[in-house]
Design an enzyme around this catalytic site. Structure first.
Site, short mmCIF file in Angstrom:
data_model
loop_
_atom_site.label_atom_id
_atom_site.label_comp_id
_atom_site.label_asym_id
_atom_site.label_seq_id
_atom_site.Cartn_x
_atom_site.Cartn_y
_atom_site.Cartn_z
N ALA A 70 0.85 -1.21 0.00
CA ALA A 70 0.00 0.00 0.00
C ALA A 70 0.87 1.24 0.00
CB ALA A 70 -0.91 0.02 1.23
N TYR A 136 -5.79 9.08 1.75
CA TYR A 136 -5.27 7.79 2.21
C TYR A 136 -6.39 6.94 2.78
CZ TYR A 136 -3.05 4.46 5.37
OH TYR A 136 -2.70 3.32 6.05
#
Length: 312
Positions: A70, A136
């Site tokens: 990620a 995010y």
């Protein structure tokens, strides 16, 4: 039969510990990376390439995938929104598709930043309504949904949310906690005025504890077999110790025997960066209900043992 775990993002802060934890539990652990791949232990796999993902899984034949890969830094997400969506959402869906078609359990690592974190709302249960405040958190929530959609009605898809992490790192910048040690040293310079957030509440959690819990979840859900369809799909793990970034710096300074006169505590919400929530403390009730150990090591105790690596 050997039980195999495949870990994406295996060269990262958490991924490295996940590999070690599976190794210690006598699993066969295989990881994937890209820029820092090191075959045969860490395979080079482009997560934008569905065929590459499938080839890696067909080669390693895992029973469990832990998807750690990620973009996990909010400011970096804002600087590269397209790249962030490609990794945090599209890649997660590709991995989940490949997992489902091969009946592989997938554990998707997510974040406490899926929640709004408004004062008075925490702790958040696993079924609380998400409302991320920055890109995010938005992309990680979309990644959660992608994995759960692809694995719907199969019991193969699990989300594990965690807070800010710390632990053994190759460089301090790998962790939003570890890097604060550099800030403490910066504050020792002449006429230093290092600004540090003393507003947002964080629950720093050690990567070794997270990795242990991941192994326990994998074993628990594999043992459940078809019964896992009725088991929780979203789990959460967190330390209960609460700090602001400034308070973490105070702890580091105390351990190092340094003054902190060159650091200035900022009591309001940080400005000039991706928005941060105030308090996104995660409830671990769902894990406790499964009988999984949610104890964590003490923050300052771990740093007292490790801090010798940072002393100058």
């Amino acid at each position: 039969m050997t039980t195999t775990a495949f870990v994406t993002g295996a060269t990262g802060l958490l991924g490295r510990q996940v590999i070690r934890a599976f190794d210690r539990a006598d699993w066969t652990a295989v990881g994937s990376g890209f820029s820092r791949a090191n075959p045969p232990t860490i395979l080079k796999v482009d997560l934008e390439d569905q065929s590459a993902i499938e080839a890696a899984l067909d080669e390693t034949k895992p029973q469990v995938i832990v998807h750690c890969a990620a973009n996990r830094f909010p400011d970096k997400c804002d600087a590269d929104p397209d790249g962030t969506r490609a990794l945090n959402i599209a890649a997660a869906r590709r991995v989940a598709q490949a997992a489902r078609s091969r009946s592989i359990l997938i554990i998707y690592i997510s974040t406490d930043y899926v929640f709004a974190g408004k004062p008075g709302e925490a702790p958040y249960e696993a079924d609380a309504a998400p409302k991320p405040t920055n890109l995010y958190g938005q992309t990680k929530l979309a990644g959660e949904k992608a994995v759960l959609e692809e694995c719907e009605n199969t019991g193969l898809g699990i989300v594990l949310r965690v807070p800010v992490l710390y632990g053994h790192s190759e460089t301090p910048a790998e962790s939003a906690v570890n890097v604060l040690v550099d800030a403490v040293w910066k504050a020792q310079e002449k006429d230093a005025q290092v600004s540090m957030d003393d507003w947002s509440l964080r629950y720093p959690t050690n990567t070794e504890d997270v990795a242990r819990v991941i192994v326990d979840i994998a074993a628990h859900y594999l043992l459940a077999d078809e019964a896992r369809v009725a088991m929780p799909k979203v789990l959460q793990f967190s330390s209960e110790q609460r700090y602001t970034k400034f308070q973490m710096c105070e702890a580091f300074a105390d351990i190092l025997g340094l003054p902190l006169k060159g650091m200035v505590a900022q009591s309001g919400a940080p400005e000039g960066s991706a928005p941060r929530p105030y308090d996104t403390h995660l409830s671990t009730k769902a894990l406790k209900d499964l009988g999984i150990d949610v104890r964590t090591m003490k923050f300052e105790d771990w740093w007292k043992r490790e801090m010798k690596a940072f002393k100058r």
